[in-house]
Scaffold this motif. Sequence first.
Motif, PDB file in Angstrom:
ATOM      1  N   ARG A  80       0.835  -1.209   0.000  1.00 20.67           N
ATOM      2  CA  ARG A  80       0.000   0.000   0.000  1.00 20.67           C
ATOM      3  C   ARG A  80       0.866   1.254   0.000  1.00 20.67           C
ATOM      4  NH1 ARG A  80      -2.434  -2.643   3.980  1.00 20.67           N
ATOM      5  NH2 ARG A  80      -2.139  -0.988   5.519  1.00 20.67           N
ATOM      6  N   VAL A 102      -1.118   4.934   4.862  1.00 20.61           N
ATOM      7  CA  VAL A 102      -0.939   3.477   4.849  1.00 20.61           C
ATOM      8  C   VAL A 102      -1.774   2.846   5.957  1.00 20.61           C
ATOM      9  CG1 VAL A 102       0.728   1.609   5.207  1.00 20.61           C
ATOM     10  CG2 VAL A 102       1.335   3.561   3.750  1.00 20.61           C
ATOM     11  N   SER A 105      -5.560   2.929   5.284  1.00 19.61           N
ATOM     12  CA  SER A 105      -6.023   2.216   4.087  1.00 19.61           C
ATOM     13  C   SER A 105      -5.974   0.696   4.242  1.00 19.61           C
ATOM     14  CB  SER A 105      -5.192   2.641   2.875  1.00 19.61           C
ATOM     15  OG  SER A 105      -3.827   2.301   3.052  1.00 19.61           O
ATOM     16  N   ALA A 110      -6.151  -1.828  -4.446  1.00 22.96           N
ATOM     17  CA  ALA A 110      -5.292  -0.891  -5.185  1.00 22.96           C
ATOM     18  C   ALA A 110      -6.141   0.168  -5.883  1.00 22.96           C
ATOM     19  CB  ALA A 110      -4.428  -1.648  -6.185  1.00 22.96           C
ATOM     20  N   LEU A 113      -7.153   2.737  -3.348  1.00 24.78           N
ATOM     21  CA  LEU A 113      -6.005   3.594  -3.023  1.00 24.78           C
ATOM     22  C   LEU A 113      -5.796   4.657  -4.095  1.00 24.78           C
ATOM     23  CD1 LEU A 113      -3.443   0.970  -1.730  1.00 24.78           C
ATOM     24  CD2 LEU A 113      -4.510   2.788  -0.406  1.00 24.78           C
TER      25      LEU A 113
END
Length: 175
Positions: A80, A102, A105, A110, A113
Amino acid sequence: MIMVIEDVDLVGRSRDDISGQKAETRLNRLLNEMDGLGEDLDILIIMTTNRVNSLEGALAARAGRVDVVLEIPLPDDDCRERLIERYGHALNFQGEALAEAVARSKGDSAAHLKEMVRRLAQRTIARGGSPVISREDVEVVFSPDEAVLCPLKGHEETLRRHIIEQEDEDDSGCC
């Protein structure tokens, strides 16, 4: 030739979850088309789904239709961090901002993110364009408010029911 069927669960969901004739017709057509491919054809079929457990068994487990199943796990902390840095390569994370992103999340994909980093960039533009990301920016963008992060989160069953109802109402003749 490569054929990609993204979100195959929308077409190939389990017969137990199908409520309309059109949805079952689509599933049967997909299965028949896959069976009809000649062995000598040079075709690679890639199917994606976030709902493996909802797929029709005849699609997911029958040898010859699916030869390999790959699960791509959610990114760990290190991954991440690298993804946030990659997506936000033009952003300048100050102090503990990256570590906070980080931590906040954990359990995110992905794609999620990438969306959060896009929102961080939008926040900097709204502030006047300085690409500096503070811990406060991260706290706001990665807030636990699910409506901010993902408007449909928690409403998947309602959305699925709506899709099924639309299939039942659709009389366009398209399969």
